[in-house]
Design a protein around this motif. Structure first.
Motif, PDB file in Angstrom:
ATOM      1  N   THR A 185       2.527  -1.472   3.906  1.00  0.00           N
ATOM      2  CA  THR A 185       1.618  -2.505   3.425  1.00  0.00           C
ATOM      3  C   THR A 185       0.262  -2.198   4.034  1.00  0.00           C
ATOM      4  N   LYS A 186      -0.679  -3.082   3.798  1.00  0.00           N
ATOM      5  CA  LYS A 186      -1.992  -2.840   4.383  1.00  0.00           C
ATOM      6  C   LYS A 186      -1.963  -2.992   5.894  1.00  0.00           C
ATOM      7  N   ALA A 187      -0.955  -3.657   6.419  1.00  0.00           N
ATOM      8  CA  ALA A 187      -0.906  -3.892   7.856  1.00  0.00           C
ATOM      9  C   ALA A 187       0.102  -3.014   8.577  1.00  0.00           C
ATOM     10  N   ARG A 230       1.248   4.732   0.019  1.00  0.00           N
ATOM     11  CA  ARG A 230       0.455   5.941   0.220  1.00  0.00           C
ATOM     12  C   ARG A 230       1.007   6.763   1.380  1.00  0.00           C
ATOM     13  N   TRP A 231       0.978   8.072   1.192  1.00  0.00           N
ATOM     14  CA  TRP A 231       1.357   9.006   2.239  1.00  0.00           C
ATOM     15  C   TRP A 231       0.105   9.629   2.845  1.00  0.00           C
ATOM     16  N   LEU A 232       0.117   9.781   4.105  1.00  0.00           N
ATOM     17  CA  LEU A 232      -0.916  10.570   4.767  1.00  0.00           C
ATOM     18  C   LEU A 232      -0.223  11.500   5.750  1.00  0.00           C
ATOM     19  N   MET A 233      -0.810  12.643   5.965  1.00  0.00           N
ATOM     20  CA  MET A 233      -0.296  13.507   7.007  1.00  0.00           C
ATOM     21  C   MET A 233      -1.464  14.079   7.797  1.00  0.00           C
ATOM     22  N   GLY A 234      -1.173  14.547   8.990  1.00  0.00           N
ATOM     23  CA  GLY A 234      -2.240  15.060   9.823  1.00  0.00           C
ATOM     24  C   GLY A 234      -1.693  15.627  11.109  1.00  0.00           C
ATOM     25  N   ARG A 268       5.164   5.754  10.909  1.00  0.00           N
ATOM     26  CA  ARG A 268       4.594   7.036  11.323  1.00  0.00           C
ATOM     27  C   ARG A 268       5.609   7.825  12.129  1.00  0.00           C
ATOM     28  N   ARG A 313       0.880  -1.173   0.000  1.00  0.00           N
ATOM     29  CA  ARG A 313       0.000   0.000   0.000  1.00  0.00           C
ATOM     30  C   ARG A 313       0.910   1.214   0.000  1.00  0.00           C
ATOM     31  N   ASN A 363       2.611   9.962   7.861  1.00  0.00           N
ATOM     32  CA  ASN A 363       2.290   8.542   7.877  1.00  0.00           C
ATOM     33  C   ASN A 363       2.527   7.943   6.488  1.00  0.00           C
ATOM     34  N   GLU A 408       2.337   0.537   8.913  1.00  0.00           N
ATOM     35  CA  GLU A 408       2.547   1.930   8.549  1.00  0.00           C
ATOM     36  C   GLU A 408       3.737   2.474   9.327  1.00  0.00           C
TER      37      GLU A 408
END
Lengths: 84, 239
Positions: free
Chosen positions: B185-187, B150-154, B191, B148, B181, B189
């Protein structure tokens, strides 16, 4: 929408100023600067939302500093909101 | 010469009426069929059921098609082919649910991802209902290996209890910061939290009186701490 149980392992690098105000006399205030490491873990957490963007976790850990300080993270509830 | 003029006269209008009725019925059936398709697949796929169920559906022709079908809404995490009982039903993309319109019955839905992995699930289609099949979260250990990217931030906020030493000092703690973040993978991350961590220790209410009970001071805060913290770590999800 899904709920995920999450665990977490992390190491913090705190740079802190700790002020000690003494006992009854505020004039005894003193400050110390500490650098340390803070291993933290979250054995229990829940993530939910379409992209697991909401994350609630229970964090615990310790801070060990270079000036002899030792802090115990006895439990913290942390909420994170993630977005793109 | 028509030897039976009196017989043909009434027959002609009758045939015309029958033909008109058949045409009307056929047009209505086509309209119903197209309407059912329009409500169904985004990819324009309508998959027929097993032969037995199909015959039953044909025998019950006067009933509206929509009333004799159910739906399956398939969600995928990346581009994938969707197979219904082994038959190719079309291509799904993660931006939209892939809708199937099927007669009631048991089906095996398999998605074959572009990356090569695939997943199969059973589904019972019931009349007039849409069942959601969510393949975005795969169960079990496959989560660990399904990529997976993908980047996320928050941001993050928190509070709790902190002991600044081993001598009984205790007080509230708080923190706030930014989160970066990266989903590996899907499991799993990765962070990183960058923020401020503060604590207060301690408020010695009982110690404001000495051994003789003499008042020696007010409640007080002994220690204030404030740390800039960089905290990388891994988050593990079970699904």
């Amino acid at each position: 929408m899904g709920v995920s149980v999450a665990g977490r392992l992390g190491v913090g690098i705190p740079l802190s100023v700790q002020s000690d105000f003494g006992s009854t006399a505020p004039t005894t205030a003193a400050s110390s600067f500490l650098v340390g490491v803070a291993p933290r873990a979250s054995p229990l957490g829940f993530a939910f939302g379409e992209s697991r963007e909401h994350h609630i976790e229970l964090v615990g850990g310790a801070i060990v500093s270079t000036v002899g300080g030792f802090g115990l993270d006895m439990g913290e509830l942390r909420y994170s909101l993630l977005f793109l | 010469m028509n030897p039976f003029p009196s017989l043909l006269r009434p027959v002609r209008p009758t045939l015309a009426l029958v033909l008109a009725a058949l045409c009307t019925f056929s047009a209505a059936a086509r309209a119903e069929g197209s309407a059912a398709s329009a409500t169904g697949p985004r990819g324009g796929v309508e998959v027929s059921s097993s032969p037995a169920t199909g015959e039953e559906a044909t025998k019950a022709a006067p009933a509206p098609l929509a009333a004799k079908t159910g739906g399956v809404s398939v969600h995928v995490v990346e581009g994938a082919r969707v197979l219904v009982d082994g038959a190719d039903a079309g291509r799904a993309d993660p931006a939209h649910p892939f809708e199937l319109t099927l007669p009631p019955g048991d089906y095996s839905i398999r998605v074959v991802y572009d990356g090569g992995s695939n997943e199969k699930r059973k589904v019972l289609v019931t009349e007039g209902h849409v069942t959601t099949l969510d393949f975005r979260d795969l169960p079990g250990l496959r989560l660990l290996f399904e990529k997976r990217d993908r980047w996320l931030m928050g941001f993050t906020v928190g509070g709790g209890v902190f002991a600044s030493d081993l001598e009984g000092s205790i007080g509230p703690q708080f923190e706030a910061g930014l989160v970066l973040n990266r989903a590996l993978t899907k499991a799993v991350e990765f962070r990183t939290t960058i923020g401020l961590h503060g604590w207060v220790a301690e408020a010695r209410g009982p110690n404001t009186f000495d051994q003789q009970g003499t008042y020696v001071g007010r409640d007080r805060i002994d220690t204030l701490g404030l740390a800039v913290s960089v905290e990388p770590g891994f988050v593990f999800h079970t699904r």
